[in-house]
Design a protein around this motif. Structure first.
Motif, mmCIF file in Angstrom:
data_model
loop_
_atom_site.group_PDB
_atom_site.id
_atom_site.type_symbol
_atom_site.label_atom_id
_atom_site.label_comp_id
_atom_site.label_asym_id
_atom_site.label_seq_id
_atom_site.Cartn_x
_atom_site.Cartn_y
_atom_site.Cartn_z
ATOM 1 N N ASN A 100 4.389 10.060 11.074
ATOM 2 C CA ASN A 100 5.675 9.490 10.674
ATOM 3 C C ASN A 100 5.786 7.997 10.959
ATOM 4 O O ASN A 100 6.844 7.533 11.392
ATOM 5 C CB ASN A 100 6.808 10.202 11.420
ATOM 6 C CG ASN A 100 7.318 11.389 10.648
ATOM 7 O OD1 ASN A 100 7.628 11.295 9.456
ATOM 8 N ND2 ASN A 100 7.401 12.529 11.305
ATOM 9 N N ARG A 129 6.439 9.149 2.788
ATOM 10 C CA ARG A 129 6.311 9.762 4.109
ATOM 11 C C ARG A 129 6.910 11.169 4.089
ATOM 12 O O ARG A 129 6.319 12.114 4.608
ATOM 13 C CB ARG A 129 7.043 8.906 5.158
ATOM 14 C CG ARG A 129 7.096 9.515 6.545
ATOM 15 C CD ARG A 129 7.762 8.573 7.534
ATOM 16 N NE ARG A 129 9.153 8.304 7.197
ATOM 17 C CZ ARG A 129 10.158 9.106 7.522
ATOM 18 N NH1 ARG A 129 9.946 10.222 8.183
ATOM 19 N NH2 ARG A 129 11.401 8.793 7.183
ATOM 20 N N PHE A 170 -3.824 6.723 8.512
ATOM 21 C CA PHE A 170 -4.541 7.994 8.666
ATOM 22 C C PHE A 170 -5.373 8.328 7.437
ATOM 23 O O PHE A 170 -5.981 9.371 7.370
ATOM 24 C CB PHE A 170 -3.544 9.133 8.895
ATOM 25 C CG PHE A 170 -2.991 9.180 10.281
ATOM 26 C CD1 PHE A 170 -3.480 10.100 11.205
ATOM 27 C CD2 PHE A 170 -1.989 8.323 10.678
ATOM 28 C CE1 PHE A 170 -2.971 10.143 12.497
ATOM 29 C CE2 PHE A 170 -1.474 8.365 11.970
ATOM 30 C CZ PHE A 170 -1.965 9.277 12.877
ATOM 31 N N PRO A 214 -0.301 9.980 -0.140
ATOM 32 C CA PRO A 214 0.924 10.605 -0.665
ATOM 33 C C PRO A 214 0.942 10.556 -2.194
ATOM 34 O O PRO A 214 1.273 11.549 -2.849
ATOM 35 C CB PRO A 214 2.043 9.757 -0.061
ATOM 36 C CG PRO A 214 1.462 9.174 1.192
ATOM 37 C CD PRO A 214 0.010 8.935 0.864
HETATM 38 S S1 SF4 Z 1 1.507 9.331 5.347
HETATM 39 FE FE1 SF4 Z 1 0.369 7.825 6.527
HETATM 40 S S2 SF4 Z 1 1.528 5.930 6.286
HETATM 41 FE FE2 SF4 Z 1 2.848 7.587 5.678
HETATM 42 S S3 SF4 Z 1 4.039 8.096 7.496
HETATM 43 FE FE3 SF4 Z 1 2.256 9.452 7.453
HETATM 44 S S4 SF4 Z 1 0.716 8.411 8.642
HETATM 45 FE FE4 SF4 Z 1 2.261 6.897 8.164
#
Ligand code: SF4
Ligand code: SF4
Ligand code: SF4
Lengths: 225, 347
Positions: free
Chosen positions: A38, A57, A94, A98
């Motif tokens: 997050n 996210r 990471f 998305p």
């Molecule tokens: S998808 Fe990646 S950039 Fe987006 S909130 Fe999760 S860890 Fe952070």
């Protein structure tokens, strides 16, 4: 379809689970959905996030939640707010994507002919027609004031006397206005085979049956020539 | 006859190892690549050390004084290990400097080659080196150390400063998946320091999570309760330039505000720690193992964290991974004990 007292259709939870499983089983899932703390980097860099209540996210967290209900709530409008620019994938620490998992969900919506997919694809029917029937994406006769208001005040002028204007272009332009370039019948036939094999025609049939009929007429003509 | 032990690296870990060994009467050769002792804390002029804000000089200065006091420590400044050979249980090592080379036999070796600060220019989203007012924690530490805390762009004192955590750490894109352990604490410490000395300047900290581990936890309570530091949950996605010579931090406040674009006078990046080029260099010269993060690999991370993969070669400090100065000093002592035991046993 069942409806509740407000006239909203009731989708059985079994069906939502099926959609969820379909996304999870996609071969790209493991690559696109990894750990997520997050951090908000994806959303911070996401262009539509500035304009809509939309956050990559949230998409990723919903996917990780394993809650079919949360995935289902995104299928209607949420996933269509994405530009597919993949900024999120470029910057997520990471290495999540998305945008990638959104593409997977959209494909499910399209394959299954969901209303949301039909609505979103409607404005593209002319492009779909040209593309699937002739292998062209845009052609001169598609330039019409109604369709390209964002091309500015000269679009009206640009859309008139197309044949003459085409002739004025000092390079081979087929001298036609319904195609951008010539596609040989053999190439078109090959293209149709690919679309058949890849299930593209079937998808069009499910999201836009009348467009499908028009395309099929052309396909039949070319194939029998 | 006294033992001969080689210590490579004159930062906190190497210094403490050398000092401890000399107190045991060991002949220590302390090899330092720079022309001065003290390692990164000295090089980048760290000013105060957490958690008690004591002047860095009290600690590093003290160790340097002891090491330079003569006795059984011989310091080789601006020097390097140019050749390294095993000789039974001992080691034949050539030390090279501008003055020439010297080959000696050592009973054991301590590697304390430390770390390098991550270069934030490697992650384009932070616009380091693009905008003058984007600096990193080591730059700020130096500015504070030189009593010259001003905006690099115009030489004026800043009114609003952002601290961005986890720069070059916990990020698979830059290839550093690990947490650098101290940068949260250093950033919170710097924010407090800044608020104390420049009360007119607002401080924001942007975090994914705050890892002020152990007793350092107190620091961020202090930051919030006594120094009014704004601590916002959200990692920064992009830094751009804004009107009136500002730098804009763009991100998502994942708890409260949602998307934000906040202009600042200055941005401080909490760049993490890396094994640097010296770790692979040691690995290949000395024939010891490197880990997957680019640091030197202990034989057993839990049972014998001071032993390298080769008998007789010991490790201390940040060359095995990010750590605080106090931990490096502790490890220097522990490695000294290990190296001494080995030397005595194989006399
Ligand atoms: S998808 Fe990646 S950039 Fe987006 S909130 Fe999760 S860890 Fe952070
Ligand atoms: S791919 Fe979609 S979700 Fe990702 S940044 Fe672009 S618009 Fe946002
Ligand atoms: S110590 Fe804090 S800033 Fe440094 S890498 Fe770990 S979480 Fe990030």
């Amino acid at each position: 379809m069942e409806y509740d007292e407000n006239g909203v259709s009731i989708v059985p939870s079994e069906f939502k689970k099926e959609i969820f499983e379909e996304a999870r089983k996609d071969f790209r899932y493991e690559e696109y959905v990894r750990g997520c703390l997050n951090c908000g980097v994806c959303t911070g860099g996401c262009p539509p996030h500035r304009f809509f209540d939309f956050s990559p996210r949230i998409v990723l967290q919903n996917m990780k939640s394993k809650d079919p209900e949360l995935i289902w709530t995104m299928m209607d409008e949420y996933i269509w707010a994405c530009f597919q620019c993949f900024t999120c994938a470029m910057i997520c620490p990471f290495l999540n994507s998305p945008g990638g998992i959104i593409a997977v969900l959209r494909e499910i919506a399209v394959r299954r002919g969901f209303e949301s997919a039909k609505k979103v694809l409607k404005p593209y029917s002319r492009v779909l027609l040209k593309l699937t029937a002739y292998g062209n994406q845009l052609s001169p006769d598609m330039i019409q004031p109604d369709f390209f208001p964002d091309w500015g005040p000269h679009i009206g002028y640009a859309s008139t006397d197309l044949a003459v204007k085409r002739k004025a272009i000092p390079m081979p332009t087929l001298q036609v206005t319904n195609l951008a370039w010539d596609v040989a019948p053999e190439t078109m036939k090959e293209l149709y085979d690919i679309f058949d094999e890849a299930g593209v025609f079937k998808i069009i049939e499910s999201v836009d049956p009348s467009l499908y009929e028009i395309i099929q007429d052309i396909v039949d003509d070319v194939r029998s020539s | 006859m006294a033992e001969n032990i080689l210590v490579i690296g004159g930062g906190p870990a190497g210094l403490n190892a050398a000092v401890m060994l000399s107190e045991l009467g060991v002949n220590v050769a302390l090899v330092e690549r720079d022309s001065f002792l003290g390692g990164n804390p000295k090089k980048f002029k760290y000013k105060f050390l957490f958690p008690d804000m004591q002047p860095a000089d009290n600690v590093i200065g003290e160790l340097i004084k002891k090491a330079e006091a003569g006795g059984s420590i011989k310091v080789y400044y601006s020097s390097e290990v140019s050749d390294f050979k095993e000789n039974g249980k001992k080691f034949d090592v050539t030390l090279k400097s501008a003055d020439g080379s010297e080959t000696k036999t050592f009973d054991s070796v301590i590697v304390a080659t430390g770390f390098e600060h991550f270069d934030p220019a490697r992650d384009a989203k932070y616009s380091y080196q693009l905008f003058d007012d984007v600096i990193d924690i080591k730059d700020l530490e130096r500015m504070m150390g030189e009593n010259n805390f001003v905006r690099p762009s115009n030489g004026k004192p800043p009114k609003k400063v952002a601290f961005i955590l986890c720069v070059g750490s916990r990020d698979r894109h830059v290839g550093n998946q690990y947490c650098s352990r101290v940068c949260c604490t250093v950033s919170v410490k710097q924010a407090i320091e800044m608020r104390e000395h420049f009360p007119d300047c607002e401080a924001y900290i942007f975090y994914m999570d705050i890892r002020t581990y152990g007793f350092f936890e107190d620091l961020y309570w202090q930051a919030m309760e006594e120094h009014d530091v704004q601590i916002v949950k959200g990692r920064i996605a992009e830094i751009t330039s804004g009107p009136d010579n500002t730098v804009i931090c763009k991100g998502e406040d994942t708890l409260l505000r949602g998307p934000f674009e906040i202009p600042f006078d200055m941005v401080v990046l909490a760049s993490g720690m890396e094994g640097g080029p010296q770790s692979p260099e040691m690995s290949s010269k000395l024939g010891i193992e490197l880990d997957e993060h680019g640091f030197l690999k202990p034989e057993n991370i839990t049972l014998s964290p001071f032993k390298s993969s080769k008998a007789g070669i010991f490790l201390a400090g940040a060359c095995t991974g990010p750590k605080a100065i106090s931990d490096s000093i502790t490890e220097g002592a522990a490695a000294a004990m290990n190296a001494y035991t080995y030397a005595v046993k194989n006399r």
